[in-house]
Structure formats: C-alpha cells, structure tokens
Design an enzyme around this catalytic site. Structure first.
Site, mmCIF file in Angstrom:
data_model
loop_
_atom_site.group_PDB
_atom_site.id
_atom_site.type_symbol
_atom_site.label_atom_id
_atom_site.label_comp_id
_atom_site.label_asym_id
_atom_site.label_seq_id
_atom_site.Cartn_x
_atom_site.Cartn_y
_atom_site.Cartn_z
ATOM 1 N N LEU A 14 0.854 -1.192 0.000
ATOM 2 C CA LEU A 14 0.000 0.000 0.000
ATOM 3 C C LEU A 14 0.891 1.243 0.000
ATOM 4 O O LEU A 14 1.633 1.478 0.951
ATOM 5 C CB LEU A 14 -0.908 0.001 1.231
ATOM 6 C CG LEU A 14 -1.737 -1.276 1.448
ATOM 7 C CD1 LEU A 14 -2.608 -1.137 2.689
ATOM 8 C CD2 LEU A 14 -2.588 -1.599 0.219
ATOM 9 N N ALA A 15 0.791 2.015 -1.057
ATOM 10 C CA ALA A 15 1.704 3.164 -1.187
ATOM 11 C C ALA A 15 0.999 4.362 -1.806
ATOM 12 O O ALA A 15 1.625 5.196 -2.444
ATOM 13 C CB ALA A 15 2.908 2.766 -2.036
ATOM 14 N N ALA A 16 -0.323 4.433 -1.612
ATOM 15 C CA ALA A 16 -1.071 5.504 -2.278
ATOM 16 C C ALA A 16 -1.432 6.648 -1.338
ATOM 17 O O ALA A 16 -2.081 7.608 -1.732
ATOM 18 C CB ALA A 16 -2.346 4.940 -2.896
ATOM 19 N N GLY A 17 -0.993 6.543 -0.086
ATOM 20 C CA GLY A 17 -1.360 7.581 0.888
ATOM 21 C C GLY A 17 -0.779 8.937 0.502
ATOM 22 O O GLY A 17 0.165 9.029 -0.274
ATOM 23 N N ARG A 21 1.909 14.199 6.363
ATOM 24 C CA ARG A 21 2.693 14.563 7.549
ATOM 25 C C ARG A 21 4.181 14.754 7.213
ATOM 26 O O ARG A 21 4.935 15.321 7.994
ATOM 27 C CB ARG A 21 2.533 13.486 8.636
ATOM 28 C CG ARG A 21 1.144 13.485 9.269
ATOM 29 C CD ARG A 21 0.875 12.231 10.105
ATOM 30 N NE ARG A 21 0.473 11.086 9.305
ATOM 31 C CZ ARG A 21 0.168 9.883 9.803
ATOM 32 N NH1 ARG A 21 0.228 9.679 11.110
ATOM 33 N NH2 ARG A 21 -0.197 8.899 9.014
ATOM 34 N N LYS A 28 5.885 10.231 -0.159
ATOM 35 C CA LYS A 28 6.503 9.715 1.073
ATOM 36 C C LYS A 28 7.353 8.478 0.815
ATOM 37 O O LYS A 28 8.485 8.397 1.304
ATOM 38 C CB LYS A 28 5.431 9.395 2.109
ATOM 39 C CG LYS A 28 6.006 8.737 3.359
ATOM 40 C CD LYS A 28 5.040 8.691 4.505
ATOM 41 C CE LYS A 28 4.123 7.497 4.430
ATOM 42 N NZ LYS A 28 3.324 7.377 5.682
ATOM 43 N N GLU A 161 -7.978 2.409 15.982
ATOM 44 C CA GLU A 161 -7.005 3.357 15.447
ATOM 45 C C GLU A 161 -6.905 4.581 16.353
ATOM 46 O O GLU A 161 -7.921 5.123 16.798
ATOM 47 C CB GLU A 161 -7.431 3.790 14.040
ATOM 48 C CG GLU A 161 -7.318 2.679 13.005
ATOM 49 C CD GLU A 161 -5.907 2.162 12.838
ATOM 50 O OE1 GLU A 161 -4.950 2.952 12.939
ATOM 51 O OE2 GLU A 161 -5.754 0.940 12.611
ATOM 52 N N ASN A 177 -0.551 -2.857 16.105
ATOM 53 C CA ASN A 177 -0.602 -3.442 14.761
ATOM 54 C C ASN A 177 0.576 -2.923 13.934
ATOM 55 O O ASN A 177 0.790 -1.726 13.821
ATOM 56 C CB ASN A 177 -1.938 -3.024 14.127
ATOM 57 C CG ASN A 177 -2.032 -3.403 12.674
ATOM 58 O OD1 ASN A 177 -1.568 -4.466 12.268
ATOM 59 N ND2 ASN A 177 -2.650 -2.530 11.881
ATOM 60 N N TYR A 372 43.687 19.580 -13.861
ATOM 61 C CA TYR A 372 42.356 19.221 -14.351
ATOM 62 C C TYR A 372 42.523 18.301 -15.550
ATOM 63 O O TYR A 372 43.116 18.689 -16.562
ATOM 64 C CB TYR A 372 41.548 20.463 -14.750
ATOM 65 C CG TYR A 372 40.261 20.051 -15.438
ATOM 66 C CD1 TYR A 372 39.306 19.310 -14.735
ATOM 67 C CD2 TYR A 372 40.039 20.323 -16.781
ATOM 68 C CE1 TYR A 372 38.152 18.873 -15.361
ATOM 69 C CE2 TYR A 372 38.874 19.887 -17.411
ATOM 70 C CZ TYR A 372 37.939 19.159 -16.694
ATOM 71 O OH TYR A 372 36.805 18.708 -17.308
HETATM 72 C C1 UD1 Z 1 -1.462 2.148 9.816
HETATM 73 C C2 UD1 Z 1 -2.503 1.249 10.461
HETATM 74 C C3 UD1 Z 1 -2.204 1.098 11.958
HETATM 75 C C4 UD1 Z 1 -0.804 0.566 12.140
HETATM 76 C C5 UD1 Z 1 0.209 1.438 11.407
HETATM 77 C C6 UD1 Z 1 1.570 0.819 11.435
HETATM 78 C C7 UD1 Z 1 -4.571 1.621 9.245
HETATM 79 C C8 UD1 Z 1 -5.908 2.262 9.252
HETATM 80 N N1 UD1 Z 1 -3.819 1.815 10.320
HETATM 81 O O1 UD1 Z 1 -1.613 3.451 10.355
HETATM 82 O O2 UD1 Z 1 -3.116 0.192 12.548
HETATM 83 O O3 UD1 Z 1 -0.490 0.523 13.522
HETATM 84 O O4 UD1 Z 1 -0.174 1.606 10.025
HETATM 85 O O5 UD1 Z 1 2.536 1.654 10.848
HETATM 86 O O6 UD1 Z 1 -4.233 0.915 8.316
HETATM 87 N N2 UD1 Z 1 -2.214 4.182 2.136
HETATM 88 C C9 UD1 Z 1 -2.831 4.006 0.904
HETATM 89 N N3 UD1 Z 1 -4.024 4.592 0.679
HETATM 90 C C10 UD1 Z 1 -4.675 5.312 1.621
HETATM 91 C C11 UD1 Z 1 -4.071 5.483 2.882
HETATM 92 C C12 UD1 Z 1 -2.832 4.892 3.115
HETATM 93 O O7 UD1 Z 1 -2.263 3.352 0.024
HETATM 94 O O8 UD1 Z 1 -5.767 5.801 1.339
HETATM 95 C C13 UD1 Z 1 -0.880 3.573 2.370
HETATM 96 C C14 UD1 Z 1 0.162 4.610 2.758
HETATM 97 O O9 UD1 Z 1 0.844 5.086 1.593
HETATM 98 C C15 UD1 Z 1 1.072 3.847 3.688
HETATM 99 C C16 UD1 Z 1 0.186 2.768 4.284
HETATM 100 O O10 UD1 Z 1 -0.966 2.699 3.476
HETATM 101 O O11 UD1 Z 1 2.156 3.230 3.023
HETATM 102 C C17 UD1 Z 1 -0.222 3.089 5.727
HETATM 103 O O12 UD1 Z 1 -0.934 4.318 5.739
HETATM 104 P P1 UD1 Z 1 -0.717 5.387 6.906
HETATM 105 O O13 UD1 Z 1 -1.631 6.519 6.648
HETATM 106 O O14 UD1 Z 1 0.706 5.675 7.091
HETATM 107 O O15 UD1 Z 1 -1.293 4.550 8.150
HETATM 108 P P2 UD1 Z 1 -0.938 4.758 9.684
HETATM 109 O O16 UD1 Z 1 -1.676 5.949 10.183
HETATM 110 O O17 UD1 Z 1 0.518 4.740 9.883
HETATM 111 CA CA CA Z 2 2.248 4.884 8.552
#
Ligand code: UD1
Ligand code: CA
Length: 452
Positions: A14-17, A21, A28, A161, A177, A372
């Site tokens: 999962l890398a779409a966040g 922050r 990121k 969460e 988690n 040089y």
């Molecule tokens: C998440 C977990 C949390 C865990 C923590 C560990 C959830 C809801 N929570 O929180 O339980 O303790 O990781 O580090 O999963 N991403 C997407 N699409 C989205 C949102 C996120 O692809 O819409 C990806 C982000 O790019 C990231 C990963 O998912 O790589 C985790 O997302 P992030 O927002 O960092 O979750 P945490 O708040 O850290």
């Molecule tokens: Ca995270």
C-alpha cells in the site's frame, strides 16, 4: 530464506497515501533511508520470501515516480482518492479474486521490518489454514498506531485506530498493529466491502479484524521479536529515527563481516554498498549508492564515495569520488575529486587537488598536484606535471585529449583539445600545446614549437 512460501502468494504493498505529515513535494515512499527509497524495503522483503507476484497500490500523483524507481516486474493499481488503507486494498481486489494465492499485504512505510518476522507470519498463516493473520508488537507505548484488542480468551476482537479516539491510558503498555497482514482470498472477497467509513470518510484495512470476529473467523497473530520493527515513517522525525537504526544495523553488519570502522558515529554506509574484508573506513566518511569497495582498502578520513567501484588495496584520503572506477593499488588524495566517468587502472597515483572527469588513466600513471584532466585518455606510465590542464571546452563543444604511453607532461602545460601527445613525447614547463606532438618529441613555449 527458505522460499517455502514462494509461489502460492501474491504481495500487495500500500503506497497511495498522501503522506501529508511529511510536508514534502516528494511522495513519502520515495524518501530514502540509508540511500534506499522506503518503497524498496517491502519490495525487497517480498523478494527475499520469493514472492514475485507483487501489486503496488499507488496514487495518480506518485505512480510515475514509483514506476520509475521500481521499474518493471510489478502490477500497479491506482487508488484515485486516498480513502484509507482498506479502500487501497479494495483497489487491488480485481487482481486477487479468482486466484488461489494467499495474500500478503504490507504498508509501504515500515522499512525496519525483518523478513524473518514476515516469514514467520506467512508460515503460521499457511500451517493453521488461517483466513486472516497479522503481525503485532507487544509492550508499546505509542500514540499513533492501531491498537489490538483481545477478549478474555486472548482472541483478537478488533483494532482501534489512534485517530479515532483511543479508549486506553496513554502510559500503559499496549499491543500494536505493525501493518502486515495475510489473507485468504475468499475471506477478502466476502469481507472487504463490509468495511465502513469512519467519521472522516476513511476505510481502514484494520476494520477487517472486527469483521472477521463478527463472522466467527479467528484471527491468527504473530509477534515481532524486536520493538523497532514496527517503526513507521509518517513524518521527518520518524524518518531520522528509522534512519539511525538502519544505519547502525548496516555498520554492525560490515564490522561483523571483517571491515574496520574506526569511528562508527561518523561513518555513513548506504544499504546497497558492499565492502571487502580487512578494509578500513576512517572517520567522517560516507559510502553511498551502489559503491563497491574491495579488500584491504583504506577509505577516509573525510571522504565521500558515490556509486563507484573500487578494487583491492586502494587508498582514498579526504576526497570525493562520483561514479568512477578504480582498479587496485591506487592512491587518491588528499583533496581530489573524481567526477563521473573516471577510470584509474592499477597503480595510478592521484595526489592533491586533482580533478578528473570522464578520463581514463592507464596503469602506473601519475598526477601528483593540482591538475584538471577532463575528457582525456591517458596511457600507461604517463607523468602529469603540477598544474597541467586539459582545455577540453572551447565554449561550445567538448574535445578529447589523448596522451600516449610514457609521455612526460611538464608543469603548467595547457593541452588545448582536441590534441594528441605521442608516446614518450615531452612538453616543457608552461607549454601551451595547440597541435599534436609527435612520438618521442619535445615541445616547449607558448605556443609550443618543435625544437629538436
Ligand atoms: C497504519 C494502520 C495502523 C498501524 C500502522 C503501522 C490503518 C488504518 N492503520 O496506520 O493500525 O499501527 O499503520 O505503521 O491501516 N495508504 C494508501 N491509501 C490510503 C491510505 C494509506 O495506500 O488511502 C498507504 C500509505 O501510503 C502507507 C500505508 O498505506 O504506506 C499506511 O498508511 P498510513 O496513513 O501511514 O497509516 P498509519 O496511520 O501509519
Ligand atoms: Ca504509517
């Protein structure tokens, strides 16, 4: 690694966040830890487990950059609106459903995870025929994580969460988690659309714990043995904390492999660097990118080596090397700069204040003092006198200089390229060489003329 969990698995990263922050223009997961982008850590971990069928959930903003970083060999799925980790996983479902692969899901921002921990989870998931498994860490005092809740019998009931208002005391030890999950595809198929949105419209992958509990599915969990494995990167403070731990792991690895690091506190070694036995790294030195260092080298102090290949028994003192190759028995420095495309054959000697760029120096050649050398090919056993300059740029184009074996270039010679100095020819001090010098001849003067 055993590879026993190999081919029946699909990996999802999962890398779409938004990574908001980080407060960065760079996605990121493309921020680096020890010279390697965050996204490459889960990718490499999956490869170590011989999982080669990998889906990466990306955003429309970061897909191009991530594809460029990772290259081919992955399935990319776009999550157009980052509505949470559960929603992200749902984007990948069309590629998961219908297959019989178990699914390993990892967050893209947790680089300190060790493959042993994930392998343990995958193995117990397979052995117990579990439908859902997840990795946890115990004894955490941490605010920003999903917290595991269990019933009296120890069964996981749900994950809460932090963002949704924790109902726990902040100074108590908790089970958190990690962000690594195994799923049976049939369980996912019937459960994923049951994930509801929280008050800010996010759908959490972690809601699957409560959904499993409600339909009577027991959740399998394994513990990471090291607390640090859980550290994620959500902001730049966490980035530096993770970097410090990974850096220490790398330093300890090379020391245990037979490399002396005199002052580990001031030495930085990137993830993909390789160092041979009995080499010594002196203080204040950084070895970066894909640098390879052979055996019995002495590197530093105060040196920066980027993406260079350095053979055995070389000495680099207070110098900067970029994308260069050094064979063996070579000395560079102090205070010299090898720019991209420099190649020093064995027993070359580069002293102080020498800049070399896109230049080949053959065996035994010497450039001891402030020169040089750019766009030049220099044969073996050539002496480059102090102050020699290859004038390679006429203001519009770059030109090459050829110095054949055994030539002697006197101090302060200007070699106005394109120009060739023949084998065993000499130039007198202060010569400005604008024409080719025939083999074995001596030129002097400004402009140089043949005098014998
Ligand atoms: C998440 C977990 C949390 C865990 C923590 C560990 C959830 C809801 N929570 O929180 O339980 O303790 O990781 O580090 O999963 N991403 C997407 N699409 C989205 C949102 C996120 O692809 O819409 C990806 C982000 O790019 C990231 C990963 O998912 O790589 C985790 O997302 P992030 O927002 O960092 O979750 P945490 O708040 O850290
Ligand atoms: Ca995270």
């Amino acid at each position: 690694m055993t590879g026993i969990i190999g081919n029946q698995w699909t990996g999802v990263i999962l890398a779409a966040g938004r990574g908001s922050r980080m407060k960065s223009r760079l996605p990121k997961v493309l921020h680096q830890v020890c010279g390697r982008e965050l996204i490459k850590y889960p990718v490499e971990l999956m490869h170590q487990l011989e999982i080669n069928n990998i889906i990466i959930v990306v955003s429309p903003e970061n897909i191009a950059a991530i594809q460029q970083t990772l290259g081919d060999g992955f399935e990319y799925v776009v999550q157009y609106d980052p509505k949470g980790t559960g929603d992200a996983l749902e984007r990948a479902m069309p590629m998961i459903l219908g297959g019989d692969h178990q699914v390993l899901v990892m967050n893209g921002d947790v680089p300190l995870l060790r493959s042993q921990s994930v392998e343990k989870l995958c193995l117990s998931h397979s052995n117990k025929l579990a439908l859902m498994s997840l990795l946890t860490v115990s004894d955490v005092i941490e605010q920003e994580l999903g917290i595991i809740h269990r019933d009296i019998e120890g069964r996981i009931t749900h994950i809460l969460e932090a963002a949704d208002g924790p109902d726990f005391e902040s100074d108590s030890f908790l089970e958190a988690n990690v962000g690594v999950y195994c799923f049976d595809p049939k369980f996912l198929g019937r459960s994923i659309n049951k994930i509801t949105s929280n008050k800010s419209g996010e759908r959490y992958i972690t809601s699957l714990a409560a959904i499993a509990d409600e339909d009577g599915t027991e959740i399998n969990a394994e513990n990471c043995s090291k607390l640090e494995e859980l550290l994620g990167v959500n902001n730049r403070v966490e980035l530096s904390r993770v970097e410090a731990i990974e850096r220490q792991r790398i330093l300890e690895h090379w020391m245990l492999e037979g490399v002396t690091i005199q002052d580990p506190a001031s030495v930085y070694i990137d993830h993909d660097v390789v160092i041979g036995q009995d080499s010594i790294i002196f203080p204040n030195t950084a070895l970066r990118g894909t640098t390879q260092i052979g055996e019995d080298c002495q590197i530093g102090p105060n040196s920066l080596i980027d993406n260079s290949v350095i053979g055995d028994r070389n000495r680099i003192i207070c110098s900067h090397l970029e994308s260069s190759t050094i064979e063996s028995g070579v000395t560079v420095g102090p205070f010299s700069h090898l720019r991209p495309g420099s190649h020093l054959e064995s027993n070359v000697y580069i002293g102080n204040y020498v800049e070399v760029k896109n230049t080949w120096l053959a065996e035994g050649s010497v450039a001891g003092h402030f020169s040089y050398l750019g766009d030049a090919t220099i044969g073996s056993d050539v002496n480059i006198g102090a102050g020699t300059i290859t004038c390679n740029f006429d203001g519009i184009n770059k030109h090459n200089t050829l110095i054949e074996p055994g030539a002697f270039i006197g101090c302060d010679t200007l070699l106005v390229a394109p120009v060739t100095v023949g084998a065993r020819a000499s130039t007198g001090a202060g010569s400005v060489v604008i024409k080719d010098v025939p083999e074995s001849r001596l030129v002097v003067g400004v402009p140089a003329r043949i005098i014998r």
